[in-house]
Design an enzyme around this catalytic site. Sequence first.
Site, PDB file in Angstrom:
ATOM      1  N   GLU A 216     -22.182 -78.109  28.782  1.00  0.00           N
ATOM      2  CA  GLU A 216     -21.184 -79.142  28.477  1.00  0.00           C
ATOM      3  C   GLU A 216     -21.225 -80.239  29.547  1.00  0.00           C
ATOM      4  O   GLU A 216     -21.160 -81.431  29.241  1.00  0.00           O
ATOM      5  CB  GLU A 216     -19.811 -78.465  28.426  1.00  0.00           C
ATOM      6  CG  GLU A 216     -18.720 -79.227  27.716  1.00  0.00           C
ATOM      7  CD  GLU A 216     -19.071 -79.557  26.265  1.00  0.00           C
ATOM      8  OE1 GLU A 216     -19.017 -80.752  25.947  1.00  0.00           O
ATOM      9  OE2 GLU A 216     -19.422 -78.646  25.490  1.00  0.00           O
TER      10      GLU A 216
ATOM     11  N   SER B 279     -23.446 -77.628  23.048  1.00  0.00           N
ATOM     12  CA  SER B 279     -23.970 -77.290  24.385  1.00  0.00           C
ATOM     13  C   SER B 279     -25.110 -76.272  24.275  1.00  0.00           C
ATOM     14  O   SER B 279     -25.901 -76.119  25.203  1.00  0.00           O
ATOM     15  CB  SER B 279     -22.855 -76.745  25.282  1.00  0.00           C
ATOM     16  OG  SER B 279     -22.359 -75.512  24.790  1.00  0.00           O
ATOM     17  N   HIS B 280     -25.189 -75.560  23.144  1.00  0.00           N
ATOM     18  CA  HIS B 280     -26.276 -74.602  22.926  1.00  0.00           C
ATOM     19  C   HIS B 280     -26.972 -74.858  21.594  1.00  0.00           C
ATOM     20  O   HIS B 280     -27.462 -73.945  20.942  1.00  0.00           O
ATOM     21  CB  HIS B 280     -25.754 -73.166  23.087  1.00  0.00           C
ATOM     22  CG  HIS B 280     -25.401 -72.911  24.518  1.00  0.00           C
ATOM     23  ND1 HIS B 280     -24.235 -73.378  25.075  1.00  0.00           N
ATOM     24  CD2 HIS B 280     -26.094 -72.318  25.528  1.00  0.00           C
ATOM     25  CE1 HIS B 280     -24.215 -73.074  26.368  1.00  0.00           C
ATOM     26  NE2 HIS B 280     -25.334 -72.437  26.661  1.00  0.00           N
TER      27      HIS B 280
HETATM   28  N1  LIG Z   1     -26.931 -67.986  27.949  1.00  0.00           N
HETATM   29  C1  LIG Z   1     -26.192 -68.324  28.945  1.00  0.00           C
HETATM   30  O1  LIG Z   1     -26.547 -68.077  30.065  1.00  0.00           O
HETATM   31  C2  LIG Z   1     -24.876 -69.000  28.743  1.00  0.00           C
HETATM   32  C3  LIG Z   1     -24.394 -69.278  27.483  1.00  0.00           C
HETATM   33  N2  LIG Z   1     -23.153 -69.834  27.350  1.00  0.00           N
HETATM   34  C4  LIG Z   1     -22.651 -70.110  26.002  1.00  0.00           C
HETATM   35  O2  LIG Z   1     -21.923 -71.310  25.983  1.00  0.00           O
HETATM   36  C5  LIG Z   1     -21.034 -71.303  24.890  1.00  0.00           C
HETATM   37  C6  LIG Z   1     -19.805 -72.095  25.220  1.00  0.00           C
HETATM   38  O3  LIG Z   1     -19.086 -71.480  26.289  1.00  0.00           O
HETATM   39  P1  LIG Z   1     -17.680 -72.105  26.781  1.00  0.00           P
HETATM   40  O4  LIG Z   1     -17.862 -73.556  27.079  1.00  0.00           O
HETATM   41  O5  LIG Z   1     -17.135 -71.270  27.849  1.00  0.00           O
HETATM   42  O6  LIG Z   1     -16.847 -71.883  25.449  1.00  0.00           O
HETATM   43  P2  LIG Z   1     -15.594 -72.672  24.827  1.00  0.00           P
HETATM   44  O7  LIG Z   1     -14.610 -72.912  25.914  1.00  0.00           O
HETATM   45  O8  LIG Z   1     -16.075 -73.825  24.041  1.00  0.00           O
HETATM   46  O9  LIG Z   1     -15.045 -71.596  23.801  1.00  0.00           O
HETATM   47  C7  LIG Z   1     -14.709 -70.324  24.226  1.00  0.00           C
HETATM   48  C8  LIG Z   1     -14.200 -69.442  23.122  1.00  0.00           C
HETATM   49  O10 LIG Z   1     -12.801 -69.687  22.973  1.00  0.00           O
HETATM   50  C9  LIG Z   1     -12.503 -70.037  21.622  1.00  0.00           C
HETATM   51  N3  LIG Z   1     -11.421 -71.015  21.624  1.00  0.00           N
HETATM   52  C10 LIG Z   1     -11.440 -72.290  22.083  1.00  0.00           C
HETATM   53  N4  LIG Z   1     -10.234 -72.860  21.923  1.00  0.00           N
HETATM   54  C11 LIG Z   1      -9.432 -71.934  21.342  1.00  0.00           C
HETATM   55  C12 LIG Z   1      -8.080 -71.918  20.911  1.00  0.00           C
HETATM   56  N5  LIG Z   1      -7.291 -72.968  21.052  1.00  0.00           N
HETATM   57  N6  LIG Z   1      -7.596 -70.781  20.363  1.00  0.00           N
HETATM   58  C13 LIG Z   1      -8.380 -69.683  20.216  1.00  0.00           C
HETATM   59  N7  LIG Z   1      -9.664 -69.645  20.600  1.00  0.00           N
HETATM   60  C14 LIG Z   1     -10.192 -70.747  21.161  1.00  0.00           C
HETATM   61  C15 LIG Z   1     -13.792 -70.585  21.075  1.00  0.00           C
HETATM   62  O11 LIG Z   1     -13.799 -70.537  19.653  1.00  0.00           O
HETATM   63  P3  LIG Z   1     -14.376 -71.825  18.818  1.00  0.00           P
HETATM   64  O12 LIG Z   1     -15.858 -71.818  19.078  1.00  0.00           O
HETATM   65  O13 LIG Z   1     -14.009 -71.551  17.404  1.00  0.00           O
HETATM   66  O14 LIG Z   1     -13.686 -73.045  19.371  1.00  0.00           O
HETATM   67  C16 LIG Z   1     -14.821 -69.662  21.747  1.00  0.00           C
HETATM   68  O15 LIG Z   1     -14.933 -68.418  21.114  1.00  0.00           O
HETATM   69  C17 LIG Z   1     -20.819 -69.815  24.570  1.00  0.00           C
HETATM   70  O16 LIG Z   1     -21.305 -69.589  23.270  1.00  0.00           O
HETATM   71  C18 LIG Z   1     -21.652 -69.060  25.593  1.00  0.00           C
HETATM   72  O17 LIG Z   1     -22.332 -67.912  25.103  1.00  0.00           O
HETATM   73  C19 LIG Z   1     -22.357 -70.130  28.403  1.00  0.00           C
HETATM   74  C20 LIG Z   1     -22.805 -69.867  29.662  1.00  0.00           C
HETATM   75  C21 LIG Z   1     -24.113 -69.325  29.941  1.00  0.00           C
HETATM   76  O1  LIG Z   2     -24.375 -73.624  29.473  1.00  0.00           O
HETATM   77  C1  LIG Z   2     -24.612 -72.790  30.360  1.00  0.00           C
HETATM   78  O2  LIG Z   2     -23.788 -72.487  31.240  1.00  0.00           O
HETATM   79  C2  LIG Z   2     -25.923 -72.136  30.379  1.00  0.00           C
HETATM   80  N1  LIG Z   2     -26.557 -72.027  29.276  1.00  0.00           N
HETATM   81  C3  LIG Z   2     -27.830 -71.444  29.111  1.00  0.00           C
HETATM   82  C4  LIG Z   2     -28.570 -71.222  30.349  1.00  0.00           C
HETATM   83  C5  LIG Z   2     -27.790 -71.062  31.576  1.00  0.00           C
HETATM   84  C6  LIG Z   2     -26.448 -71.637  31.635  1.00  0.00           C
END
Ligand SMILES: NC(=O)C1=CN([C@@H]2O[C@H](COP(=O)(O)OP(=O)(O)OC[C@H]3O[C@@H](n4cnc5c(N)ncnc54)[C@H](OP(=O)(O)O)[C@@H]3O)[C@@H](O)[C@H]2O)C=CC1
Ligand SMILES: O=C(O)C1=NCCCC1
Length: 334
Positions: free
Chosen positions: A185, A44-45
């Site tokens: 995602e 997703s990133h």
């Molecule tokens: N720049 C921006 O504005 C934004 C950026 N993002 C980025 O998007 C990415 C994905 O976010 P999101 O979809 O919420 O993340 P996920 O739900 O994929 O993962 C969240 C965290 O939980 C951990 N995790 C997942 N399953 C388990 C488990 N069963 N037991 C223990 N830990 C677990 C993951 O580790 P693992 O990776 O090892 O599975 C990760 O550290 C992030 O890196 C975030 O920084 C999100 C929103 C905005």
């Molecule tokens: O996946 C997300 O949520 C976002 N990623 C980067 C920019 C804004 C939102």
Amino acid sequence: MTRLSLDELRELSVAILRHNGFSEPHVQAVTDTVLAGERDGCTSHGVWRLLGCIHTVRAGKVVPDAVPELSEPAPALVRVDARGGFSQCAFDLGLPKLVEKARSQGLAALAINHCVHFSALWVEIERITAHGLVALAVTPAQAYVAPAGGTRPLFGTNPIAFGWPRGAGDPYVFDFATTVVARGEIQLHEREGKEIPLGWGIDAQGNPSTDPGAVLDGAMLTFGGHKGSALATMVELIAGPLIGDLTSAEASVFDEGTKSSPYHGELLIAFDPARFLGADAPRHLARAETLFESIVGMGARLPSQRRFAARRRSLAEGVEISDSLYADLRALLE
Ligand SMILES: NC(=O)C1=CN([C@@H]2O[C@H](COP(=O)(O)OP(=O)(O)OC[C@H]3O[C@@H](n4cnc5c(N)ncnc54)[C@H](OP(=O)(O)O)[C@@H]3O)[C@@H](O)[C@H]2O)C=CC1
Ligand SMILES: O=C(O)C1=NCCCC1
């Protein structure tokens, strides 16, 4: 699927960014983060985000050759004005000063202002834990998410990331959006023509939906109901008004409907265990290790373990991206 080595993927990213007018520091810094995302199975990133980068520059919503500017408003504060460029270069500039100040003050904050932000936060967290520091990072986005009990988008997906250094081993890192999943995602599901599970979001009429496009046009939902909603509010406050930057709703106004990467601020905090603990540091850090061992010892896994395993695989075998994404990326060279 197209299999590429990480070097081949790096070459492609560098060529795309150079071709589209980014200055060399931005080319390298943006490439590092999208490559890290792809390498660690955080698609997703990953390199898919290059499509958004180029869309954003073509929409006039990022300055591709911005030169960030650093200031030191207080002994424990670093500010970097990204001057409308991508956040990665601003972080590169601010990191050494953040580390220096955390070491001298015990803790220090880095406020990045006026940046365009699209990357996963763990990339930055790991660069802070590599210095033996504990790290926290938050950033808003644009108005994509309804507050718990509401039906209209107001918050960003507002990720919260935390890291704890573990000597020579992989750090403890978690990094998640305050929504059920990251927006990226849902966008990937839309790209691939797949439905999303119920519970990720609602359509513009406020009804639960499995149609990714309807949810992207409607509102995403916070995780844990009111708990995620309050955490999302905290992120809005401490990475928005506290550092003199935009909330997600204000970032959406700035976007003017172009669907570019969001423009706002980011807050990072670093803590130095050596300063907090002095000569007792080894004893207390060993207690942290006992906690991690207890988690793993009962069959649970630590966050980032999947990611670190993916990293080791990709370093050895390269990565696979879909043929359609490969074609769309190559088209950015035209
Ligand atoms: N720049 C921006 O504005 C934004 C950026 N993002 C980025 O998007 C990415 C994905 O976010 P999101 O979809 O919420 O993340 P996920 O739900 O994929 O993962 C969240 C965290 O939980 C951990 N995790 C997942 N399953 C388990 C488990 N069963 N037991 C223990 N830990 C677990 C993951 O580790 P693992 O990776 O090892 O599975 C990760 O550290 C992030 O890196 C975030 O920084 C999100 C929103 C905005
Ligand atoms: O996946 C997300 O949520 C976002 N990623 C980067 C920019 C804004 C939102």
